[in-house]
Design a protein around this motif. Structure first.
Motif, mmCIF file in Angstrom:
data_model
loop_
_atom_site.group_PDB
_atom_site.id
_atom_site.type_symbol
_atom_site.label_atom_id
_atom_site.label_comp_id
_atom_site.label_asym_id
_atom_site.label_seq_id
_atom_site.Cartn_x
_atom_site.Cartn_y
_atom_site.Cartn_z
ATOM 1 N N PHE A 172 4.187 -9.271 -18.861
ATOM 2 C CA PHE A 172 3.861 -9.374 -17.442
ATOM 3 C C PHE A 172 3.873 -7.983 -16.814
ATOM 4 O O PHE A 172 3.007 -7.637 -16.017
ATOM 5 N N GLN A 173 4.846 -7.190 -17.243
ATOM 6 C CA GLN A 173 4.935 -5.824 -16.724
ATOM 7 C C GLN A 173 3.666 -5.038 -17.081
ATOM 8 O O GLN A 173 3.073 -4.369 -16.233
ATOM 9 N N THR A 174 3.240 -5.165 -18.340
ATOM 10 C CA THR A 174 2.018 -4.490 -18.780
ATOM 11 C C THR A 174 0.827 -4.990 -17.982
ATOM 12 O O THR A 174 -0.016 -4.212 -17.535
ATOM 13 N N PHE A 175 0.791 -6.317 -17.795
ATOM 14 C CA PHE A 175 -0.308 -6.914 -17.049
ATOM 15 C C PHE A 175 -0.393 -6.299 -15.649
ATOM 16 O O PHE A 175 -1.455 -5.886 -15.194
ATOM 17 N N LEU A 176 0.760 -6.225 -14.980
ATOM 18 C CA LEU A 176 0.769 -5.653 -13.638
ATOM 19 C C LEU A 176 0.319 -4.199 -13.663
ATOM 20 O O LEU A 176 -0.471 -3.760 -12.838
ATOM 21 N N THR A 177 0.843 -3.467 -14.656
ATOM 22 C CA THR A 177 0.479 -2.058 -14.749
ATOM 23 C C THR A 177 -1.028 -1.904 -14.868
ATOM 24 O O THR A 177 -1.627 -1.026 -14.253
ATOM 25 N N ASN A 178 -1.647 -2.787 -15.639
ATOM 26 C CA ASN A 178 -3.085 -2.670 -15.855
ATOM 27 C C ASN A 178 -3.903 -3.210 -14.694
ATOM 28 O O ASN A 178 -5.058 -2.838 -14.525
ATOM 29 N N ARG A 179 -3.316 -4.118 -13.913
ATOM 30 C CA ARG A 179 -4.116 -4.821 -12.935
ATOM 31 C C ARG A 179 -3.971 -4.332 -11.504
ATOM 32 O O ARG A 179 -4.841 -4.578 -10.678
ATOM 33 N N ILE A 180 -2.845 -3.726 -11.186
ATOM 34 C CA ILE A 180 -2.653 -3.333 -9.788
ATOM 35 C C ILE A 180 -3.641 -2.240 -9.422
ATOM 36 O O ILE A 180 -3.812 -1.274 -10.153
ATOM 37 N N LYS A 181 -4.297 -2.440 -8.288
ATOM 38 C CA LYS A 181 -5.289 -1.464 -7.865
ATOM 39 C C LYS A 181 -4.699 -0.552 -6.799
ATOM 40 O O LYS A 181 -4.021 -1.013 -5.892
ATOM 41 N N VAL A 182 -4.991 0.719 -6.931
ATOM 42 C CA VAL A 182 -4.653 1.669 -5.877
ATOM 43 C C VAL A 182 -5.976 2.259 -5.420
ATOM 44 O O VAL A 182 -6.760 2.743 -6.233
ATOM 45 N N GLU A 183 -6.214 2.187 -4.129
ATOM 46 C CA GLU A 183 -7.479 2.648 -3.574
ATOM 47 C C GLU A 183 -8.660 2.011 -4.311
ATOM 48 O O GLU A 183 -9.646 2.671 -4.637
ATOM 49 N N LYS B 69 -9.000 0.962 -7.314
ATOM 50 C CA LYS B 69 -9.219 1.193 -8.748
ATOM 51 C C LYS B 69 -7.993 0.780 -9.548
ATOM 52 O O LYS B 69 -6.859 1.055 -9.147
ATOM 53 N N THR B 70 -8.229 0.149 -10.698
ATOM 54 C CA THR B 70 -7.096 -0.112 -11.577
ATOM 55 C C THR B 70 -6.841 1.168 -12.375
ATOM 56 O O THR B 70 -7.684 2.053 -12.434
ATOM 57 N N GLY B 71 -5.675 1.214 -13.003
ATOM 58 C CA GLY B 71 -5.339 2.392 -13.796
ATOM 59 C C GLY B 71 -5.233 3.633 -12.925
ATOM 60 O O GLY B 71 -5.449 4.750 -13.368
ATOM 61 N N ASN B 72 -4.862 3.420 -11.661
ATOM 62 C CA ASN B 72 -4.815 4.533 -10.721
ATOM 63 C C ASN B 72 -3.451 4.563 -10.038
ATOM 64 O O ASN B 72 -3.342 4.957 -8.886
ATOM 65 N N LEU B 73 -2.428 4.098 -10.758
ATOM 66 C CA LEU B 73 -1.128 3.955 -10.114
ATOM 67 C C LEU B 73 -0.563 5.305 -9.703
ATOM 68 O O LEU B 73 0.046 5.437 -8.650
ATOM 69 N N GLY B 74 -0.765 6.303 -10.539
ATOM 70 C CA GLY B 74 -0.251 7.625 -10.211
ATOM 71 C C GLY B 74 1.225 7.544 -9.867
ATOM 72 O O GLY B 74 1.987 6.842 -10.526
#
Length: 126
Positions: A41-52, A54-59
């Motif tokens: 679930f943690q991985t899923f969130l990491t991959n899915r949460i969008k910042v601005e 875009k996914t993969g943009n957690l910074g």
């Protein structure tokens, strides 16, 4: 009076650290029964949460940490708690668990995964 207003404004800006929002998602129950893997679930969130947008943009705007079955998302405002619920549902759906688990908010900043209570209706009939 003008000076005072200016002073107030400055103070606000000085708290230069952006507002940090902290939400937790507790997967204790299903994790104990090995129904879901909090790590997944943690991985899923990491991959899915969008910042601005875009996914993969957690910074450094969004951090996702996990303590056993509790996942903590720390995010810079603006970040909606509801968004986590939406993603949680997506995750459950991807695991075909939407029929068994629901996401409830026990408090203002947290969610937990709970089982649907199958006996609820029976109790109400009595």
């Amino acid at each position: 009076p003008k000076m005072v207003v200016k002073g107030l404004k400055k103070k606000q800006v000085k708290g230069g650290k952006k507002q940090q929002l902290k939400f937790t998602v507790d997967c204790q129950q299903p994790a104990d029964d090995n129904i879901i893997e909090p790590k997944d679930f943690q991985t899923f969130l990491t991959n899915r949460i969008k910042v601005e947008g875009k996914t993969g943009n957690l910074g450094d705007k969004v951090t996702i940490s996990r303590d056993k079955a509790k996942i903590t998302v720390t995010a810079e405002a603006p970040f909606s708690k509801r968004y986590l619920k939406y993603l949680g549902k997506k995750y459950l759906k991807s695991q075909q668990l939407r029929d068994f688990l629901r996401i409830v908010a026990p408090s203002k900043t947290s969610y937990e995964l709970r089982y649907f209570n199958i006996n609820e209706d029976k109790d109400e009939e009595d």
